[in-house]
Design an enzyme around this catalytic site. Structure first.
Site, PDB file in Angstrom:
ATOM      1  N   SER A  37      19.516 116.005 -42.961  1.00  0.00           N
ATOM      2  CA  SER A  37      20.312 114.902 -43.501  1.00  0.00           C
ATOM      3  C   SER A  37      21.305 114.373 -42.459  1.00  0.00           C
ATOM      4  O   SER A  37      20.875 113.889 -41.417  1.00  0.00           O
ATOM      5  CB  SER A  37      20.990 115.381 -44.792  1.00  0.00           C
ATOM      6  OG  SER A  37      21.565 114.322 -45.483  1.00  0.00           O
ATOM      7  N   ASP A  46      13.097 109.991 -52.120  1.00  0.00           N
ATOM      8  CA  ASP A  46      14.419 110.303 -51.556  1.00  0.00           C
ATOM      9  C   ASP A  46      15.382 109.140 -51.830  1.00  0.00           C
ATOM     10  O   ASP A  46      15.191 108.043 -51.306  1.00  0.00           O
ATOM     11  CB  ASP A  46      14.271 110.550 -50.039  1.00  0.00           C
ATOM     12  CG  ASP A  46      15.528 111.115 -49.407  1.00  0.00           C
ATOM     13  OD1 ASP A  46      16.626 110.821 -49.916  1.00  0.00           O
ATOM     14  OD2 ASP A  46      15.404 111.840 -48.397  1.00  0.00           O
ATOM     15  N   HIS A  81      15.765 114.190 -51.770  1.00  0.00           N
ATOM     16  CA  HIS A  81      16.436 114.445 -50.490  1.00  0.00           C
ATOM     17  C   HIS A  81      16.504 115.939 -50.170  1.00  0.00           C
ATOM     18  O   HIS A  81      16.861 116.317 -49.060  1.00  0.00           O
ATOM     19  CB  HIS A  81      17.848 113.851 -50.561  1.00  0.00           C
ATOM     20  CG  HIS A  81      18.498 113.659 -49.216  1.00  0.00           C
ATOM     21  ND1 HIS A  81      17.979 112.833 -48.240  1.00  0.00           N
ATOM     22  CD2 HIS A  81      19.627 114.200 -48.677  1.00  0.00           C
ATOM     23  CE1 HIS A  81      18.763 112.864 -47.168  1.00  0.00           C
ATOM     24  NE2 HIS A  81      19.765 113.690 -47.405  1.00  0.00           N
TER      25      HIS A  81
HETATM   26  C1  MLT Z   1      24.553 110.275 -43.700  1.00  0.00           C
HETATM   27  O1  MLT Z   1      25.643 109.860 -44.038  1.00  0.00           O
HETATM   28  O2  MLT Z   1      24.316 110.774 -42.606  1.00  0.00           O
HETATM   29  C2  MLT Z   1      23.440 110.160 -44.688  1.00  0.00           C
HETATM   30  O3  MLT Z   1      23.827 109.332 -45.735  1.00  0.00           O
HETATM   31  C3  MLT Z   1      22.997 111.465 -45.195  1.00  0.00           C
HETATM   32  C4  MLT Z   1      24.120 112.193 -45.850  1.00  0.00           C
HETATM   33  O4  MLT Z   1      24.339 112.034 -47.038  1.00  0.00           O
HETATM   34  O5  MLT Z   1      24.787 112.911 -45.167  1.00  0.00           O
END
Ligand code: MLT
Length: 206
Positions: free
Chosen positions: A102, A152, A183
């Protein structure tokens, strides 16, 4: 940067760079590294941004919208940290393979977007396109695994495909694996990534 370093069986071997998701810590992906390659050195780094008590690697303006200036700055910061850590612990700076989930996969993607020499390869679990409008470096032969979810909510399937195209067009050897999930990082995805790592070990170790 706050981190954990664990020496593997041989310092000159691969080093797995572990990058957690938003709200995680440098502890999160340690079990995963042990599964993927129990012999590798491990460098697990905590994101420097504290977003209401949740650690991340770069700032965002709102969910899904990145602060691009900060992302570029933090990408540089991480790159320098990797060189410093290689000097401090004595591992090979040219044999770093990132495993990110992520937000951690997003900063790993940004490292790849900015520099062809920082990562030898990468396992990106549920990454987004970190930045648009950049000319990517020559990533010829860089093996990259992308784990994506057909449902996702944070990363639409079109965005996973866009990332695959961008990296492939830069010459990287990309494997895109789909899970019929959201996700979350599932056991099946981890197993497929592990098999991919095994199959690519010769190239990742060169
Ligand atoms: C991010 O902010 O990098 C993406 O939205 C994934 C997350 O939720 O961290």
């Amino acid at each position: 940067m706050k981190h954990i370093f664990k020496k593997g069986t041989d310092l000159t071997n691969t080093t797995l760079l572990l990058l957690h998701g938003t709200g995680g810590t440098e502890q999160d992906l340690l079990p995963l590294a042990a599964q993927v390659d129990p012999q590798a050195n491990v460098l697990s780094v905590r994101g420097n941004i504290d977003e209401n008590g949740m650690f991340r690697y770069f700032k965002r303006l709102r969910p899904g919208v990145f602060d691009e200036a900060d992302l570029k700055l933090r990408t540089e910061e991480l790159k320098h940290f990797l060189s410093d850590a290689a000097n401090e612990y004595g591992f090979d700076r040219n044999k770093i393979i990132a495993i990110g989930y992520s937000n951690g996969a997003n900063i790993a993607g940004s490292l790849l977007f900015h520099d062809s020499n920082v990562l030898k390869g990468a396992i990106l679990h549920h990454p987004m396109v970190p930045l648009r409008g950049l000319e990517l470096p020559d990533l010829s032969g860089t093996p990259i695994f992308i784990g994506a979810g057909t449902n996702d909510p944070i990363c639409a399937s079109e965005e996973s495909e866009e990332l695959e195209h961008l990296l492939s067009n830069a010459g990287a050897d990309v494997t895109l694996h789909w899970e019929n999930h959201g996700h979350q990082l599932t056991g099946t995805e981890i197993n497929v990534a592990k098999e991919w790592y095994k199959a690519n070990k010769n190239r990742l170790y060169q």
